[in-house]
Design an enzyme around this catalytic site. Structure first.
Site, PDB file in Angstrom:
ATOM      1  N   SER A 220       0.813  -1.215   0.000  1.00  0.00           N
ATOM      2  CA  SER A 220       0.000   0.000   0.000  1.00  0.00           C
ATOM      3  C   SER A 220       0.847   1.265   0.000  1.00  0.00           C
ATOM      4  O   SER A 220       1.596   1.525  -0.927  1.00  0.00           O
ATOM      5  CB  SER A 220      -0.965  -0.045   1.189  1.00  0.00           C
ATOM      6  OG  SER A 220      -1.940   0.953   1.096  1.00  0.00           O
TER       7      SER A 220
ATOM      8  N   ASP B   5      -2.462   6.303  -3.444  1.00  0.00           N
ATOM      9  CA  ASP B   5      -1.297   5.665  -2.834  1.00  0.00           C
ATOM     10  C   ASP B   5      -0.830   4.525  -3.726  1.00  0.00           C
ATOM     11  O   ASP B   5      -1.305   4.359  -4.846  1.00  0.00           O
ATOM     12  CB  ASP B   5      -1.600   5.201  -1.403  1.00  0.00           C
ATOM     13  CG  ASP B   5      -2.601   4.066  -1.352  1.00  0.00           C
ATOM     14  OD1 ASP B   5      -3.314   3.857  -2.347  1.00  0.00           O
ATOM     15  OD2 ASP B   5      -2.684   3.386  -0.313  1.00  0.00           O
TER      16      ASP B   5
ATOM     17  N   ASP C  72      -1.181   1.343  -3.998  1.00  0.00           N
ATOM     18  CA  ASP C  72      -2.102   0.369  -4.587  1.00  0.00           C
ATOM     19  C   ASP C  72      -3.444   0.995  -4.928  1.00  0.00           C
ATOM     20  O   ASP C  72      -4.393   0.291  -5.266  1.00  0.00           O
ATOM     21  CB  ASP C  72      -2.275  -0.850  -3.683  1.00  0.00           C
ATOM     22  CG  ASP C  72      -2.981  -0.531  -2.375  1.00  0.00           C
ATOM     23  OD1 ASP C  72      -2.948   0.641  -1.943  1.00  0.00           O
ATOM     24  OD2 ASP C  72      -3.572  -1.455  -1.776  1.00  0.00           O
TER      25      ASP C  72
ATOM     26  N   ASP D 166      -5.908   2.363  -3.365  1.00  0.00           N
ATOM     27  CA  ASP D 166      -7.158   2.172  -2.634  1.00  0.00           C
ATOM     28  C   ASP D 166      -7.460   3.339  -1.698  1.00  0.00           C
ATOM     29  O   ASP D 166      -8.443   3.306  -0.965  1.00  0.00           O
ATOM     30  CB  ASP D 166      -7.160   0.845  -1.866  1.00  0.00           C
ATOM     31  CG  ASP D 166      -6.144   0.801  -0.732  1.00  0.00           C
ATOM     32  OD1 ASP D 166      -5.296   1.715  -0.632  1.00  0.00           O
ATOM     33  OD2 ASP D 166      -6.192  -0.161   0.063  1.00  0.00           O
TER      34      ASP D 166
END
Length: 473
Positions: free
Chosen positions: A102, A248, A250, A252
């Site tokens: 992440s 960010d 990833d 999400d």
């Protein structure tokens, strides 16, 4: 059953160091396959990753583990976490896997698991997988269920996976609306959305200024993205853009900047979408689900409109669990995870951005007016880094508990204190909010000092690092 490997968002750690090794990835895949295999049909798992160098190590290790257990693997390459959830459902797969840490630096990586319904696995399911890993080589361990030579799985690539996700996200944008006339800065954090995010905005008609779209395996989240939005904010001013988006690693989570470069967090985004959907009759559950970190101002704003704010522990998985159980369709975190369950099963920064952009286009008002939905109370969050291997438990220290009680007494009924251990990093997070900014800062400083006194430094002679994450407004 307890969980040792899994934190609040899957398994995470430093690449090539336990538990984030190729060997552990292999075991996780085998144990997960053993847990999910049912019946004689061909089982399928979707695997995506972000742009970290270590993804080239973990992706094939996971693939080998699933194939050895007779599961077919569909590889989709670098794609956002919400794309994995979407593809798992649309392909009727048995599992989805995202290889990502992440917002963490490149040297970390992680493994997130999704069930066939596109939702992250429950605590109980993760504990069951851990039990299988612990039983490696014994009865109940994954090696006992290896596929025979004729029953091994196959691995293949889904070349049109990015296009499928792009169309799914665009489908959430109201028909009849376009982004014509809007200049939008999008910071992709050199991460999983570096290809798809600019395309979505461009295909809807926006003039796109892309940032951090040149991943090299090392620069993911480095001075860019949702946790470091300064470059995005500066680009909004430089290019005279109408809005800035920062995702960010990833993709999400989402942080915004209005046309003046002012940063907008997840609380304001949830307030905007919650109010808009309530006015349209689309809001379900009678309110919004957020975490204990969300600003008290959000709660008061919703209450004034007859809506509720339900708080959960930190972690978007807990937000989603409550939304599913009680029928809410808007939830998220102050940090920018926004969950809109009418469209997705997990946080999706790009999808949330489109809902904000739809409101801007519908009203014809600038982002600075649309996104300043409520007045947040002064809130300060600081992090204290510690060495978990040292055996110290700062939250249980008498001095820390005394500082918390003293802080709560000083704030009285006009604020609150929250102190917790991060579920993804070796940090103690200290947060306070209230009407008096100076008092809030003083309370946080006192508690941080107590935590530092109870904390073992990460290295000999090194002081515990304290980072101010969100200054009081």
């Amino acid at each position: 059953m307890t969980r040792r490997l899994f934190g609040t968002d899957g398994i995470r750690g430093t690449a090539n160091t336990d538990p984030m090794t190729a060997e552990m990835a292999l075991k996780v895949a085998m144990a997960t396959a053993a847990q999910f295999r049912r019946g004689s049909h061909r089982h399928v798992v979707v695997i995506a990753k972000d742009t970290r160098l270590s993804g080239y190590m973990l992706e094939p290790a996971l693939t080998a583990g699933f194939v050895s257990m007779g599961m077919d693997v569909v590889l989709v390459g670098p794609l956002p976490t919400p794309a994995v959830a979407m593809l798992t459902r649309s392909l009727r797969a048995d599992l989805g896997v995202m290889v990502s840490a992440s917002h963490n630096p490149f040297h970390d990586n992680g493994i997130k698991l999704f069930g066939p319904d596109g939702y992250k696995l429950s605590d109980e399911m993760e504990a069951a997988i851990e039990a299988r890993i612990a039983a490696d080589g014994a009865a109940g361990g994954p090696a006992a269920d290896l596929a025979g030579p004729r029953d091994l799985g196959r691995a293949s690539r889904l070349e049109d996976a990015p296009g499928r996700y792009i169309e799914q996200v665009k489908a959430s944008f109201p028909r009849g609306l376009r982004l014509d006339g809007l200049k939008i800065v999008v910071d992709c954090a050199n991460g999983a959305a570096y290809r798809v995010a600019p395309k979505v905005l461009w295909e809807l008609g926006a003039e796109v200024v892309p940032l951090a779209v040149g991943p090299d395996g090392f620069n993911i989240n480095r001075d860019c993205g949702a946790t470091a939005p300064a470059a995005m904010r500066a680009a909004v001013l430089e290019h005279k853009a109408h809005l800035g988006l920062a995702l960010d690693g990833d993709a999400d989570r989402l942080i915004l900047a209005d046309e003046s470069g002012t940063q907008i967090d997840g609380d304001q985004i949830m307030a905007l979408i919650g109010r808009s959907w309530a006015e349209d009759g689309r809001l379900k559950g009678g309110g919004v689900v957020a975490t204990v970190m969300s600003n008290l101002g959000l709660e008061l704003f919703l209450r004034d409109r007859g809506l509720t704010l339900v708080r959960t522990p930190v972690g978007d998985r807990y937000v989603v669990e409550h939304m599913r159980e009680y029928g809410f369709n808007v939830g998220g975190e102050q940090s920018g995870h926004i969950v809109l369950s009418d469209f997705a099963t997990t946080g999706d920064g790009l999808l949330a951005a489109l809902q904000v952009l739809a409101e801007i286009q519908r009203t014809g008002r600038p982002a600075s007016e649309v996104l300043r939905v409520f007045q947040p109370l002064p809130q300060l969050l600081r992090n204290v880094r510690f060495d978990p291997a040292g055996g110290v438990r700062p939250l249980e220290a008498a001095g820390v508990q005394a500082a918390i009680r003293a802080g709560e007494a000083r704030l009285g009924g006009r604020g609150r204190v929250l102190i917790r251990k991060s579920g993804t990093e070796p940090l103690i997070r200290v947060m306070a909010e209230g009407e008096d900014e100076g008092l809030v800062a003083s309370v946080v400083a006192d508690i941080v000092a107590a935590v530092e006194a109870a904390t073992v430094p990460r290295a000999a002679g090194e002081a515990a690092t304290v980072t101010q994450v969100q200054p009081a407004e």
